[in-house]
Motif scaffolding. Structure first.
Motif: not given
Length: 665
Positions: A542-556, A625-632
């Motif tokens: 989360r500190r590296y601005q990775i999308p929350e959905d992607e973090i949850n997917r990786i964790i799962q 930039g500041t835009l984050k996408f779970t899946q472009p």
């Protein structure tokens, strides 16, 4: 030049012996004593001046005892008062009586015999606590029991040191005429400690701390230590005792943490100096010439201290496993024992030849301590096999102390009632599921068992009789949540042998233990290390601005892989797949790749890269930039500076990176 040669030799030997000692599990204290033997007058003779040796030893022990006093806390003593008072008094007193009686049987004068009782009754707080810390068992039942006994031993040094003048220079008897004076002196010292600890020192340190000068604070702390040591010395007591009292006084102030921060970095140096001086005093020729007496001393110390240590734990109501562990852990000579022995030698109560034999025996008992503690489970298992009927009649298995286990079925058995055990019990209560708790700490049983919650069993879950009484044959689930890591495999093995159908969930500290526990019969293993790593991992992402959905997917996905590794598999073919899966899991990491200008990916759409068909990558993170996408979207065109986040193996990452790198890289 000779001093420089001695210092260089000591440093080189320290590095070599400490390295070898760590490889073979020897305590660092033993390594320093051996170094002192090598460089001292009875070894290579690099240091031969007895005055220098005595001075080194005095400085070292003053500073060592001061740091030990700083770390003491009367709050800790109050929290473990049963172990400190009951266990400590029983262990120290029984050891003193036993050793005094044995030495009197060898025609030793009563004064000397009693002093040796004092000496042998003490154990090494430094060695035992260091081993417990390395094993992660300081906060277990046996860890708290040992800490309580060791605290009492360290405090017992005060009356022992005060008693030394009574035992010196009186031709084998106690100088009773000096008793009133000594008792008055003890009372005055206690009064001075109370006044200084609660009124004088805190106010003085407050004024010093206001100046916010590290140098002033450090020298004030050192000055208090030296001043109190000098005052006690002038009063006819030991200056080492004064240093310990000085540490106690500052340790009870509001500035103890800051004082520890200044002093603790030098603690190991202080200890090293003292034990170096002890090693220099050991005459190896005398020891070798009387090796049979040394062997007799070693055997006597170990046997007596194992018995008294185990007995003191038994008095506290501990089961056999804890008693045996405490006996083996306390079966060595302690740091304060050297202080007493040296004081007895200086006072002329202990003969030089006897002192040399004691040093040799003390060193050997210290060396054997790590191996004795490691052998504790084996010794306990042997005793369980040799005396099954006796164990079944112990208090922890008596009908009066245990609730009937056969009255319920399809219940949960919880071994260990710490934070994890309590959480499981609360969940079972909310769900209306019956449960039985097995706990080895009698205090917890006394506090938790009520008329409404009768199913609390005091006992060791390693024992078959305890598990049978808890209803292991009728239970549906068995949760192993004990703190003692070394007991977990034995509990699982015993439970699986008794009940092939019960579902066993086990908690362990390290991931490396999981497969071993599964092989022993656990159905599921929960690793504290793995769960903590997942939490830290997600917060770091989360500190590296990775999308929350992607973090949850990786964790799962990571949890899914972890669950596969921490769940028992009885199918051999599936087990082989899991082994390959484990290898894949270890090689899978998060890789962050940035699109560089002129690369093969520059200007292409996500769909044109065709990552799914070409590389098997279904999901990835995307940041611009500041835009984050779970899946472009597939038509999203990549630009220089765009960042893609993949959770793949290192091998696959090595094929992906060139696509996003500029030519020539």
């Amino acid at each position: 030049m000779e001093i420089m040669l001695a210092i260089v030799s000591i440093v080189v030997l320290a590095v070599l012996l400490l390295y070898v000692g760590l490889r073979f599990g020897f305590p660092s204290i033993v390594s320093f004593i051996i170094i002192g033997m090598v460089v001292g007058p009875f070894g290579l003779g690099l240091i031969t001046d007895q005055t220098v040796i005595d001075t080194i030893g005095e400085i070292g022990i003053v500073l060592l005892l001061f740091t030990i006093g700083l770390e003491f806390s009367f709050q800790t003593i109050l929290r473990s008062w049963r172990a400190v008072l009951i266990g400590g008094i029983v262990q120290v007193c029984t050891t003193i009586v036993a050793i005094t009686g044995i030495t009197l049987a060898f025609d030793m004068p009563f004064n000397e015999a009693l002093i040796f009782g004092f000496i042998v009754s003490l154990s090494s707080t430094a060695i035992v606590m260091k081993i417990l810390q390395e094993k992660g068992e300081v906060d277990t039942v046996q860890g708290r029991t040992l800490l309580g006994i060791l605290i009492f031993q360290d405090l017992a040094i005060i009356p022992m040191m005060l008693a030394l003048p009574l035992l010196s220079g009186n031709e084998g008897g106690i100088n009773f005429s000096a008793v009133p004076f000594q008792l008055t002196k003890i009372a005055l010292i206690i009064l001075v400690i109370i006044v200084l600890a609660y009124w004088v020192i805190p106010r003085f340190l407050f004024r010093v701390a206001k100046e916010r000068s590290r140098e002033l604070f450090l020298f004030t702390i050192a000055g208090i230590c030296i001043l109190i040591a000098w005052l006690t010395s002038e009063a006819g007591l030991s200056f080492t005792l004064g240093a310990f009292i000085g540490g106690l006084i500052i340790g009870e102030s509001d500035y103890n943490i800051d004082a520890l921060g200044h002093i603790i970095p030098f603690r190991d140096v202080f200890a090293a100096i003292f034990f170096l001086s002890i090693g220099m005093l050991l005459n190896t020729a005398t020891v070798l010439a009387n090796w049979e007496y040394v062997a007799l001393i070693i055997v006597g110390i170990i046997v007596v201290k194992i018995i008294t240590g185990a007995f003191s734990a038994a008095i506290l109501g501990m089961p056999m496993r804890i008693c045996v562990f405490c006996g083996l852990a306390l079966a060595q000579i302690g740091e304060f024992s050297f202080v007493l022995a040296k004081s007895g030698l200086d006072a002329g109560v202990i003969q030089e030849a006897v002192y040399q034999l004691f040093l040799a025996g003390a060193i050997v008992t210290m060396i054997l301590t790590p191996f004795a503690m490691l052998a504790s489970p084996t010794v306990v298992d042997l005793l369980y096999r040799l005396f099954p009927n006796r164990i079944a009649r112990e208090k922890n298995l008596s009908p009066e102390e245990m609730s009937p286990g056969g009255a319920i079925s399809n219940h949960i058995i919880i071994a260990g009632y710490g934070i994890t055990g309590k959480s499981v019990a609360r969940a079972a209560t909310l769900a209306g599921i019956p449960y039985t708790v097995i706990e080895i700490n009698p205090e917890i049983i006394r506090q938790e068992r009520t008329h409404y919650r009768p199913n609390f069993i005091f006992g060791d879950a390693v024992q078959e009789e305890v598990l049978l009484h808890a209803g292991i044959m009728q239970a549906k689930t068995f949760v192993v949540a004990v703190s003692e890591e070394e007991a977990i495999p034995r509990i699982i093995h015993t439970a699986r042998q008794l009940s092939p159908d019960v579902h066993i969930l086990a908690r362990t500290r390290h991931v490396r233990n999981a497969q071993h526990l599964l092989d022993l019969g656990a159905d599921e293993v929960i690793s504290e290390e793995f769960e903590a790593a997942l939490e830290i991992f997600s917060r770091a992402l989360r500190r590296y601005q990775i999308p929350e959905d992607e973090i949850n997917r990786i964790i799962q996905r990571t949890k899914k892989m972890g669950n596969a590794l921490f769940t028992r598999c009885t199918d051999p073919e599936q087990h082989n797949k899991l082994k390959n899966f484990e290898t894949l899991f270890k090689a899978t990491h998060i890789h962050t790749v940035q699109v560089e200008a002129g690369s093969a990916a520059d200007g292409k759409t996500v769909g044109e890269l065709d990552l799914k068909e070409r590389y098997g990558i279904r999901e990835f993170g995307f940041r611009r930039g500041t835009l984050k996408f779970t899946q472009p979207e597939p038509e999203e065109r990549l630009q220089p500076g765009d960042t893609l986040v993949f959770f793949v193996t290192d091998e696959k990452a090595s094929t992906l990176i060139p696509i996003f790198s500029a030519p020539g890289k």
